[in-house]
Motif scaffolding. Structure first.
Motif, PDB file in Angstrom:
ATOM      1  N   LYS A  80     169.778  40.005  99.879  1.00  0.00           N
ATOM      2  CA  LYS A  80     169.028  41.159 100.388  1.00  0.00           C
ATOM      3  C   LYS A  80     168.270  40.803 101.665  1.00  0.00           C
ATOM      4  O   LYS A  80     168.245  41.588 102.625  1.00  0.00           O
ATOM      5  CB  LYS A  80     168.057  41.632  99.295  1.00  0.00           C
ATOM      6  N   ASP A  84     168.824  42.485 105.387  1.00  0.00           N
ATOM      7  CA  ASP A  84     167.730  43.135 106.123  1.00  0.00           C
ATOM      8  C   ASP A  84     167.392  42.428 107.433  1.00  0.00           C
ATOM      9  O   ASP A  84     166.752  43.017 108.305  1.00  0.00           O
ATOM     10  CB  ASP A  84     166.475  43.194 105.242  1.00  0.00           C
ATOM     11  N   ASP A  87     168.120  44.019 110.816  1.00  0.00           N
ATOM     12  CA  ASP A  87     167.216  45.048 111.342  1.00  0.00           C
ATOM     13  C   ASP A  87     165.814  44.446 111.440  1.00  0.00           C
ATOM     14  O   ASP A  87     165.208  44.129 110.408  1.00  0.00           O
ATOM     15  CB  ASP A  87     167.216  46.251 110.407  1.00  0.00           C
ATOM     16  N   LYS A  90     163.106  45.976 109.151  1.00  0.00           N
ATOM     17  CA  LYS A  90     163.227  45.645 107.723  1.00  0.00           C
ATOM     18  C   LYS A  90     162.890  44.177 107.459  1.00  0.00           C
ATOM     19  O   LYS A  90     162.339  43.831 106.413  1.00  0.00           O
ATOM     20  CB  LYS A  90     164.643  45.950 107.233  1.00  0.00           C
ATOM     21  N   LYS A  93     159.045  42.765 106.703  1.00  0.00           N
ATOM     22  CA  LYS A  93     158.384  42.757 105.390  1.00  0.00           C
ATOM     23  C   LYS A  93     158.710  41.490 104.588  1.00  0.00           C
ATOM     24  O   LYS A  93     157.972  41.109 103.674  1.00  0.00           O
ATOM     25  CB  LYS A  93     158.769  44.001 104.595  1.00  0.00           C
ATOM     26  N   TRP A  94     159.850  40.830 104.916  1.00  0.00           N
ATOM     27  CA  TRP A  94     160.231  39.608 104.200  1.00  0.00           C
ATOM     28  C   TRP A  94     159.669  38.347 104.846  1.00  0.00           C
ATOM     29  O   TRP A  94     159.682  37.279 104.231  1.00  0.00           O
ATOM     30  CB  TRP A  94     161.764  39.474 104.153  1.00  0.00           C
TER      31      TRP A  94
END
Length: 354
Positions: A80, A84, A87, A90, A93-94
């Motif tokens: 995941k 992400d 982008d 996106k 956030k990680w």
């Protein structure tokens, strides 16, 4: 100097992220394979738990099952993140979670390596548990009327037929125990009385073995009674003639069976570990290459990725210094608390002026 420093442009970062996404999902299937191997080994050990002394041998299959579940969870989460990372919005956030996640990956990969080693080193503990378990099982072979033990005769017989073995270490182990039930003995017979009186334990011992020790491939009819009595059989010498009994003990047969199985599993898990290590290194390169982008508003600009920010030697020194600082900090805190305690225990001197 950074370790494994690589320059990336936008195209290379995208290819790395896509490749890692695919590798992570392949690792999920590898985790399912590890889980399946652990489950299979556990079932195989359960099948013959009656001839094993304890449950220590289930530590390895339980570890494989746990590692398989964790592998699926870790690699699904990493897939995941890689998806992400294509982008920037996106991926933001990680970003704070990547360093702790990579640290957990290091711990996880270390555990996988240890489990692989245990697969190769389990032979010793399995040898002792099989030796004692088979010895106890053979003692209960005659207890066909005893609740909880009535199945042991069938278990031992099926084991000796399936693995082409006899006794614990060999066929002579049956000479040392009474494997014939008392219900099938004629206690009015002089031979039976003499055999029972011939040993202090009052057991009926014979130089014979159960039928399941017989080798059906032998051209001669099975000699399972009076095995060491040459005069009881025509043209027979038990010391020189190839007996028509299985010569290999069941402990050796089972030990080889499980050892070969676990060695194969250990080799597969080592391959999984190497694959997991390559995924972790790739994820670290992706993480650092995205963090080192000079202008976040220009995603096409070049950046550098690395596995370690400094060399291996410098990283090790830095880790040691941090540990020393942490130790000194704890000592200072302990000393400060002690000093406060001493000051608190003192009573101030009072002077009086007359």
């Amino acid at each position: 100097m950074a370790l494994l420093k690589v320059k990336f442009n936008q195209k290379k970062r995208v290819k790395l992220a896509q490749g890692l996404w695919l590798m992570n999902w392949l690792s999920v299937f590898a985790g399912i394979l590890v889980f399946s191997m652990g489950l299979f080994l556990k079932i195989e050990l359960r099948k013959r738990s009656e001839v094993m002394d304890n449950s220590e041998s289930h530590f390895v299959p339980n570890s494989l099952i746990l590692m398989g579940i964790l592998s699926c969870a870790f690699n699904g989460f990493a897939g995941k993140i890689c998806y992400d990372s294509l982008d920037p919005a996106k991926f933001a956030k990680w970003k704070p979670l990547l360093k702790p996640y990579l640290a957990l990956c290091c711990v996880f990969n270390t555990l996988i390596f240890l489990v692989a080693l245990m697969c190769f080193l389990m032979r010793g503990s399995l040898d002792s548990t099989l030796a004692q378990g088979l010895k106890n099982g053979m003692k209960f072979y005659r207890d066909t009327d005893t609740p909880g033990r009535c199945f042991m005769k069938k278990t031992i017989d099926m084991l000796q037929i399936e693995f082409k073995c006899c006794g614990n270490n060999g066929y002579k182990d049956w000479f040392e125990i009474q494997w014939i039930s008392n219900r099938y003995l004629d206690f009015s017979s002089k031979e039976v009385k003499d055999r029972i009186k011939s040993n202090v334990d009052g057991r009926y011992l014979v130089d014979g073995v159960p039928f399941s020790c017989c080798n059906p491939s032998s051209p001669r009819p099975c000699i399972q009674y009076q095995v060491t009595n040459n005069s009881a059989h025509y043209s027979y010498d038990y010391q020189t003639e190839e007996l028509n009994l299985w010569r290999r003990g069941c402990r050796e047969a089972l030990l080889n069976y499980y050892s070969n199985m676990m060695s194969s599993m250990g080799a597969v898990i080592l391959l999984v570990w190497l694959f997991e290590m390559s995924v972790m290194v790739g994820l670290r390169l992706l993480h650092t290459s995205l963090e080192s982008i000079a202008n976040p508003e220009d995603p096409e600009c070049e950046s550098e990725g690395w596995v370690l920010e400094n060399s291996l030697k410098d990283t090790f020194k830095s880790a040691l210094e941090n540990l020393k600082k942490l130790g000194k900090f704890n000592q200072v805190d302990a000393g400060g608390e002690g000093a406060e305690g001493e000051e608190g225990g003192k009573t101030p001197a009072i002077t009086t002026v007359s």
